[in-house]
Motif scaffolding. Structure first.
Motif, PDB file in Angstrom:
ATOM      1  N   LEU A 172       0.817  -1.210   0.000  1.00  0.00           N
ATOM      2  CA  LEU A 172       0.000   0.000   0.000  1.00  0.00           C
ATOM      3  C   LEU A 172       0.850   1.258   0.000  1.00  0.00           C
ATOM      4  O   LEU A 172       2.042   1.235   0.292  1.00  0.00           O
TER       5      LEU A 172
ATOM      6  N   ARG B 217      -2.848   3.407   3.196  1.00  0.00           N
ATOM      7  CA  ARG B 217      -4.206   3.688   2.707  1.00  0.00           C
ATOM      8  C   ARG B 217      -4.752   2.437   2.035  1.00  0.00           C
ATOM      9  O   ARG B 217      -4.267   2.013   0.980  1.00  0.00           O
ATOM     10  N   MET B 218      -5.780   1.872   2.625  1.00  0.00           N
ATOM     11  CA  MET B 218      -6.303   0.593   2.161  1.00  0.00           C
ATOM     12  C   MET B 218      -6.863   0.676   0.745  1.00  0.00           C
ATOM     13  O   MET B 218      -6.945  -0.331   0.039  1.00  0.00           O
ATOM     14  N   ASP B 219      -7.264   1.874   0.325  1.00  0.00           N
ATOM     15  CA  ASP B 219      -7.841   2.039  -1.015  1.00  0.00           C
ATOM     16  C   ASP B 219      -6.796   2.432  -2.051  1.00  0.00           C
ATOM     17  O   ASP B 219      -7.137   2.772  -3.183  1.00  0.00           O
ATOM     18  N   GLU B 220      -5.495   2.373  -1.685  1.00  0.00           N
ATOM     19  CA  GLU B 220      -4.455   2.781  -2.619  1.00  0.00           C
ATOM     20  C   GLU B 220      -3.322   1.758  -2.685  1.00  0.00           C
ATOM     21  O   GLU B 220      -2.179   2.037  -2.304  1.00  0.00           O
ATOM     22  N   PRO B 221      -3.625   0.548  -3.197  1.00  0.00           N
ATOM     23  CA  PRO B 221      -2.529  -0.396  -3.460  1.00  0.00           C
ATOM     24  C   PRO B 221      -1.705   0.114  -4.628  1.00  0.00           C
ATOM     25  O   PRO B 221      -2.236   0.721  -5.569  1.00  0.00           O
TER      26      PRO B 221
ATOM     27  N   ASP C   7      -0.266   2.085 -13.012  1.00  0.00           N
ATOM     28  CA  ASP C   7      -0.857   2.876 -11.934  1.00  0.00           C
ATOM     29  C   ASP C   7      -0.080   4.181 -11.768  1.00  0.00           C
ATOM     30  O   ASP C   7       1.094   4.169 -11.420  1.00  0.00           O
TER      31      ASP C   7
ATOM     32  N   GLU D  97      -0.438  -5.746   5.899  1.00  0.00           N
ATOM     33  CA  GLU D  97       0.141  -5.049   4.755  1.00  0.00           C
ATOM     34  C   GLU D  97       1.475  -4.456   5.130  1.00  0.00           C
ATOM     35  O   GLU D  97       1.804  -4.310   6.302  1.00  0.00           O
TER      36      GLU D  97
ATOM     37  N   SER E 270       3.566  -0.981   3.869  1.00  0.00           N
ATOM     38  CA  SER E 270       3.404   0.234   3.078  1.00  0.00           C
ATOM     39  C   SER E 270       4.721   0.946   2.824  1.00  0.00           C
ATOM     40  O   SER E 270       5.663   0.857   3.616  1.00  0.00           O
TER      41      SER E 270
END
Length: 220
Positions: free
Chosen positions: A61, A65-69, A94, A141, A143
């Protein structure tokens, strides 16, 4: 179960290729961090085995941020030093991954930080070392981060425990208060006398007082 978003050891990426592949350590063993945590060898064994059985890896990540792999991990294992890992940023697919790669290459981003939970029997306080010994980690995760520290992580754990009608260990409360910017003396004063024992000028950060006031309401 205790949870937190980051382990506070500012680790460095060991290598970075032009294709976005990198290597590093997400955690190291036997090192007391600034929040008085020490991860013990073997702490990741069970969690890594569960991920292996699922045929997957923990998430890669951006800034927890869980919505931003931003990529995938290709290898992860414990060695004598710590949690060794290899990953690949999806720089061709990405835009955020390309941005992360640019920062890694420039050196403006160089930290790795783990997101995890600790089972109820996975952590104990060692009074001689004045540290929390982490024996088991459920890894979620790892990060890429600017600052591998989260000043509000454990304060949330204390509040959560109180809301469930449980009293967290005094050492956990003290550590949570110190993460918010208070000295050990100030933290102990709060624990002994409550929020009124502290005046605004005693805190290092105005936001620390705001968070503490929220916490104090849970004791009433």
């Amino acid at each position: 179960m205790h949870t937190k978003q980051k382990l506070n050891i500012p680790l460095k990426i060991k290598s970075l290729s032009d294709s976005g592949e990198f290597e590093g350590y997400g955690s190291v063993f036997g090192v007391k961090d600034s929040y008085s945590d020490i991860v013990l060898k073997g702490a990741f064994t069970a969690s890594l085995e569960r991920w292996k059985q699922q045929g997957r890896m923990p998430a890669l990540l951006w800034q927890h941020r869980m919505d931003e792999p931003i990529g995938v991990y290709t290898a992860m294992e414990e060695d004598e030093h710590g949690l060794k890992l290899s990953g690949r940023l999806l720089i061709d697919d990405d835009p955020l991954a390309r941005r992360a790669y640019g920062h890694l290459k420039a050196g403006s981003i160089s930290g790795l930080s783990i997101g995890y939970s600790v089972p109820s029997n996975g952590m104990e306080y060692d009074s001689a070392k004045e540290a929390f010994l982490i024996k088991e980690i459920d890894l979620w995760e790892v990060s890429l981060v600017t600052f591998p520290a989260n000043d509000e992580a454990r304060i949330a754990n204390v509040k959560s425990a109180l809301q469930r009608g449980q009293m967290p260990a005094p050492a956990l409360v003290e550590r949570s208060l110190r993460e918010l910017g208070f000295s050990r003396k100030q933290a102990l004063a709060f624990m002994a006398k409550g929020y009124p024992a502290l005046s605004p000028r005693e805190a290092e950060q105005a936001q620390a007082l705001t968070a503490l006031k929220s916490l104090q309401s849970l004791f009433n």
